[in-house]
Write a protein that holds these residues in place. Structure first.
Motif, PDB file in Angstrom:
ATOM      1  N   LYS A 255       0.727  -1.257   0.100  1.00 19.56           N
ATOM      2  CA  LYS A 255      -0.079   0.069  -0.103  1.00 19.56           C
ATOM      3  C   LYS A 255       0.830   1.121   0.054  1.00 19.56           C
ATOM      4  O   LYS A 255       1.756   1.569   0.796  1.00 19.56           O
ATOM      5  CB  LYS A 255      -0.941   0.045   1.281  1.00 19.56           C
ATOM      6  CG  LYS A 255      -1.963   1.032   1.305  1.00 19.56           C
ATOM      7  CD  LYS A 255      -2.861   0.957   2.343  1.00 19.56           C
ATOM      8  CE  LYS A 255      -3.697   2.261   2.473  1.00 19.56           C
ATOM      9  NZ  LYS A 255      -4.481   2.028   3.754  1.00 19.56           N
TER      10      LYS A 255
ATOM     11  N   THR B 192       2.287   4.884   0.506  1.00 16.10           N
ATOM     12  CA  THR B 192       2.352   5.515   1.637  1.00 16.10           C
ATOM     13  C   THR B 192       2.470   7.448   1.243  1.00 16.10           C
ATOM     14  O   THR B 192       2.974   7.583   0.345  1.00 16.10           O
ATOM     15  CB  THR B 192       3.610   5.397   2.882  1.00 16.10           C
ATOM     16  OG1 THR B 192       4.759   5.723   2.193  1.00 16.10           O
ATOM     17  CG2 THR B 192       3.364   4.080   3.215  1.00 16.10           C
TER      18      THR B 192
ATOM     19  N   LYS C  14       5.038   8.904   2.169  1.00 14.45           N
ATOM     20  CA  LYS C  14       6.420   9.045   1.847  1.00 14.45           C
ATOM     21  C   LYS C  14       6.626   8.857   0.402  1.00 14.45           C
ATOM     22  O   LYS C  14       7.455   9.558  -0.367  1.00 14.45           O
ATOM     23  CB  LYS C  14       7.487   8.026   2.667  1.00 14.45           C
ATOM     24  CG  LYS C  14       8.875   8.028   2.341  1.00 14.45           C
ATOM     25  CD  LYS C  14       9.625   7.066   3.200  1.00 14.45           C
ATOM     26  CE  LYS C  14      11.050   7.254   3.031  1.00 14.45           C
ATOM     27  NZ  LYS C  14      11.832   6.330   3.853  1.00 14.45           N
ATOM     28  N   ASP C  15       5.849   7.730  -0.247  1.00 17.24           N
ATOM     29  CA  ASP C  15       6.151   7.364  -1.649  1.00 17.24           C
ATOM     30  C   ASP C  15       5.405   8.552  -2.585  1.00 17.24           C
ATOM     31  O   ASP C  15       6.053   8.896  -3.633  1.00 17.24           O
ATOM     32  CB  ASP C  15       5.154   6.343  -1.969  1.00 17.24           C
ATOM     33  CG  ASP C  15       5.787   4.993  -1.190  1.00 17.24           C
ATOM     34  OD1 ASP C  15       7.014   4.986  -0.956  1.00 17.24           O
ATOM     35  OD2 ASP C  15       4.686   4.235  -0.623  1.00 17.24           O
TER      36      ASP C  15
ATOM     37  N   ARG D 243       7.788  15.357   2.770  1.00 11.21           N
ATOM     38  CA  ARG D 243       6.453  14.535   3.323  1.00 11.21           C
ATOM     39  C   ARG D 243       5.602  15.342   4.141  1.00 11.21           C
ATOM     40  O   ARG D 243       4.513  15.038   3.784  1.00 11.21           O
ATOM     41  CB  ARG D 243       7.166  13.241   4.119  1.00 11.21           C
ATOM     42  CG  ARG D 243       5.952  12.583   4.818  1.00 11.21           C
ATOM     43  CD  ARG D 243       6.619  11.325   5.560  1.00 11.21           C
ATOM     44  NE  ARG D 243       5.467  10.338   5.931  1.00 11.21           N
ATOM     45  CZ  ARG D 243       5.744   9.567   6.735  1.00 11.21           C
ATOM     46  NH1 ARG D 243       6.941   8.997   6.921  1.00 11.21           N
ATOM     47  NH2 ARG D 243       4.778   8.840   7.400  1.00 11.21           N
TER      48      ARG D 243
ATOM     49  N   SER E 203       1.534  15.720   3.600  1.00 13.12           N
ATOM     50  CA  SER E 203       0.720  15.636   4.912  1.00 13.12           C
ATOM     51  C   SER E 203      -0.504  16.806   4.858  1.00 13.12           C
ATOM     52  O   SER E 203      -1.457  16.744   5.170  1.00 13.12           O
ATOM     53  CB  SER E 203       1.363  15.746   6.291  1.00 13.12           C
ATOM     54  OG  SER E 203       0.658  15.686   7.341  1.00 13.12           O
TER      55      SER E 203
ATOM     56  N   TYR F 291      -2.672   6.618  -3.815  1.00 12.34           N
ATOM     57  CA  TYR F 291      -2.796   6.578  -2.466  1.00 12.34           C
ATOM     58  C   TYR F 291      -3.991   7.205  -1.750  1.00 12.34           C
ATOM     59  O   TYR F 291      -4.581   8.139  -2.400  1.00 12.34           O
ATOM     60  CB  TYR F 291      -1.347   7.847  -2.287  1.00 12.34           C
ATOM     61  CG  TYR F 291      -1.497   8.127  -0.954  1.00 12.34           C
ATOM     62  CD1 TYR F 291      -0.981   7.418   0.196  1.00 12.34           C
ATOM     63  CD2 TYR F 291      -2.029   9.601  -0.662  1.00 12.34           C
ATOM     64  CE1 TYR F 291      -0.879   7.881   1.750  1.00 12.34           C
ATOM     65  CE2 TYR F 291      -1.994  10.028   0.868  1.00 12.34           C
ATOM     66  CZ  TYR F 291      -1.147   9.000   1.974  1.00 12.34           C
ATOM     67  OH  TYR F 291      -1.402   9.438   3.113  1.00 12.34           O
TER      68      TYR F 291
ATOM     69  N   HIS G  83      -5.735   8.002   5.360  1.00 12.39           N
ATOM     70  CA  HIS G  83      -6.734   7.296   6.203  1.00 12.39           C
ATOM     71  C   HIS G  83      -7.866   8.265   6.512  1.00 12.39           C
ATOM     72  O   HIS G  83      -7.947   9.513   7.173  1.00 12.39           O
ATOM     73  CB  HIS G  83      -6.109   7.106   7.585  1.00 12.39           C
ATOM     74  CG  HIS G  83      -6.875   6.203   8.340  1.00 12.39           C
ATOM     75  ND1 HIS G  83      -7.985   6.487   9.184  1.00 12.39           N
ATOM     76  CD2 HIS G  83      -6.370   4.895   8.798  1.00 12.39           C
ATOM     77  CE1 HIS G  83      -8.177   5.356   9.878  1.00 12.39           C
ATOM     78  NE2 HIS G  83      -7.526   4.301   9.759  1.00 12.39           N
TER      79      HIS G  83
END
Length: 339
Positions: A4, A6, A8-9, A18, A22, A50, A53
């Protein structure tokens, strides 16, 4: 990527920190991340699949990360599919779920559809129409941030994202003027459609700007049979036109049949310009049809982007309708007229 993706990816793909990812995915980037960098992050998130959550985001920002889309009858049409695709891509890239309700052309279903979406606490609402038309937003549409797509509120209370049909008509006519045509006939759709007088105004503007009289307008309709009937009559005249501007690509297909019926060739004897860039017709005709594309996908993209930008950064919604250009699609149905 088997695992999955993230944040970071996404940061690595977009070439940003990063922390910037966010801020963007959590709606905290207003004034902190440049628009170009924000778009790179959204594009990278979409490419990687991506998904932030959603539960955590909802708890933080008191939103459900859902947007409700009510349509009249576009969900099963080719053009409507493009509009919904554009809206869905933008929503998913930003971490939103788009809930679509098609009323199958039954206006009585709109109220219950809006109520059901509001009951699910959607963050924003959109109404999208199959064809450009007026739409008077009901009270339910005013309970959340809202925009219209491919339709407009005559009172201007809720802005819409629509095609610039005047400019589309002008550009269609300009294609023939640039090829040297002066004797042109416009096979027009039905006046009951809002787009028709706008396109005709654009056609007239192109000719008047060139110092010419606006073309003759022949009321025709929208289907292949309508094009066959109207074009057969027009092309059988002793002084036949050298080019035809068509209400849409289906009418243009009828013109091709009519030309063959009276012994003429496209574009050697008569040039033809369509409208819509119907994916099931225009490029499949022989010769392939030069036409003007309606920006259905761009309408969905622009409307959804404006809604999400408003939700994520307190940016005001547009104060008036947004007009999107209609671009010519150059193929093989135009040639210079015979001397």
């Amino acid at each position: 990527m088997s695992r999955k993706p993230t944040a970071k990816d996404v940061a690595a793909r977009a070439g940003v920190a990063r922390s910037a990812v966010s801020m963007v995915v959590n709606g905290r980037d207003a004034g902190m991340v440049a628009p170009e960098r924000r778009q790179r992050i959204l594009d990278a998130a979409a490419e990687l699949g991506y998904r932030p959550h959603s539960v955590g985001r909802s708890l933080r920002n008191q939103r459900t990360q859902t947007i409700g889309l009510v349509t009249d009858q576009i969900a099963s049409s080719a053009f409507g599919g493009q509009l919904i695709r554009g809206a869905t891509d933008v929503a998913m890239a930003a971490g939103y779920l788009l809930i679509t309700v098609d009323t199958h052309g039954d206006a009585d279903r709109e109220g219950p559809a809006y109520e059901a979406l509001l009951h699910r606490e959607v963050d924003a609402l959109m109404f999208a129409a199959l064809s450009l038309r007026e739409y008077r937003p009901p009270a339910e549409l005013r309970g959340r941030p809202a925009l219209l797509a491919n339709c407009f509120d005559p009172d201007g209370s809720i802005p819409g994202v629509i095609a610039d049909e005047v400019e589309g008509g002008r550009r269609a006519a300009q294609l023939l003027l640039d090829a040297g045509h002066r004797h042109v006939v416009a096979l027009a759709g039905l006046d009951s459609f809002v787009a028709v007088p706008r396109r005709q105004a654009g056609i007239a503007l192109a000719f008047e700007t060139a110092g010419l009289t606006a073309p003759e307008v022949v009321p025709t309709g929208w289907d292949i049979g309508d094009g066959v009937e109207a074009a057969t009559a027009v092309l059988s005249r002793a002084e036949r036109p050298t080019a035809l501007l068509c209400a849409n690509d289906r009418v243009a297909a009828g013109v091709y049949l009519a030309a063959a019926r009276v012994g003429l060739s496209v574009p050697e004897d008569v040039s033809v310009v369509g409208y819509d860039d119907d994916e099931n017709i225009a490029r499949h005709l022989r010769p392939a049809l030069t036409t003007v594309a309606l920006p259905h996908e761009e309408i969905g993209t622009a409307a959804m982007d404006a809604l999400i930008t408003h939700l994520e950064g307190d940016t005001p919604l547009p104060g008036s309708d947004i007009l999107l250009g209609c671009d010519p699609v150059l193929r093989d149905s135009i040639a210079p007229p015979h001397p």
